[in-house]
Design a protein around this motif. Structure first.
Motif, short mmCIF file in Angstrom:
data_model
loop_
_atom_site.label_atom_id
_atom_site.label_comp_id
_atom_site.label_asym_id
_atom_site.label_seq_id
_atom_site.Cartn_x
_atom_site.Cartn_y
_atom_site.Cartn_z
N ARG A 58 0.81 -1.21 0.00
CA ARG A 58 0.00 0.00 0.00
C ARG A 58 0.85 1.27 0.00
O ARG A 58 0.39 2.33 -0.40
N ARG A 62 2.83 4.70 -7.01
CA ARG A 62 1.98 4.32 -8.14
C ARG A 62 2.82 3.95 -9.36
O ARG A 62 2.47 3.04 -10.11
N ALA A 67 -0.89 1.10 -9.93
CA ALA A 67 -2.23 1.21 -9.35
C ALA A 67 -2.28 2.38 -8.38
O ALA A 67 -1.31 2.67 -7.68
N ASP A 68 -3.42 3.03 -8.36
CA ASP A 68 -3.65 4.10 -7.39
C ASP A 68 -3.71 3.46 -6.01
O ASP A 68 -4.42 2.47 -5.83
N GLU A 70 -5.31 4.03 -3.42
CA GLU A 70 -6.67 3.90 -2.89
C GLU A 70 -7.38 2.68 -3.44
O GLU A 70 -8.33 2.19 -2.84
N THR A 71 -6.93 2.17 -4.58
CA THR A 71 -7.59 1.00 -5.17
C THR A 71 -7.09 -0.29 -4.54
O THR A 71 -7.62 -1.37 -4.85
N LEU A 72 -6.10 -0.21 -3.67
CA LEU A 72 -5.54 -1.42 -3.06
C LEU A 72 -6.17 -1.75 -1.71
O LEU A 72 -5.69 -2.63 -1.01
N THR A 73 -7.25 -1.07 -1.35
CA THR A 73 -7.87 -1.32 -0.05
C THR A 73 -8.43 -2.73 0.08
O THR A 73 -8.63 -3.21 1.19
N GLY A 116 -9.16 -5.31 -17.08
CA GLY A 116 -7.88 -4.68 -16.73
C GLY A 116 -7.02 -4.32 -17.89
O GLY A 116 -5.95 -3.73 -17.73
#
Length: 118
Positions: A58, A62, A67-68, A70-73, A116
């Motif tokens: 996390r 990037r 990946a952003d 925030e998209t890894l939550t 993707g």
């Protein structure tokens, strides 16, 4: 989806306890590294050889992950308490569908649909 629909339909009839939030997951779901290895094998690719702690992933930039952050939550090492949903599943006479075929069909569909792809 069929299992979830049957589960939700059974709640009013079989859940007599005070309002309960059920976590409807198959308790046989493998942990994330095993899940990735299963799907990699199915797709004919080599699974990752090393594990990086979720907290570190996390924090990676990037530019490195693509990946952003925030998209890894969704990345989590948590296991979820499915006990209440498991009890209701048994009481209602339901069973989880076979897990591996469901996961491999889902992965195949994602690949076929170009999920993707840029």
């Amino acid at each position: 989806m069929d299992h979830l629909a049957r589960f939700l339909a059974a709640v009013p009839e079989h859940d007599r306890a005070p309002l309960t939030a059920h976590t409807v997951l198959d308790p046989a779901t493998p942990c994330l590294p095993d899940l990735i290895a299963l799907l990699a094998h199915h797709l004919g690719v080599r699974p990752p050889r090393a594990l990086i702690p979720v907290a570190l992933v996390r924090r990676l930039p990037r530019a490195l992950t693509g990946a952003d952050p925030e998209t890894l939550t969704f990345l989590s090492e948590d296991r979820y308490d499915t006990a209440s949903a498991d009890r209701l599943t048994v009481t209602a006479g339901l069973t989880h569908p076979p897990l591996t075929p469901a996961l491999t069909r889902w992965a195949t569909r994602l690949v076929e649909d170009g999920f993707g792809a840029p």
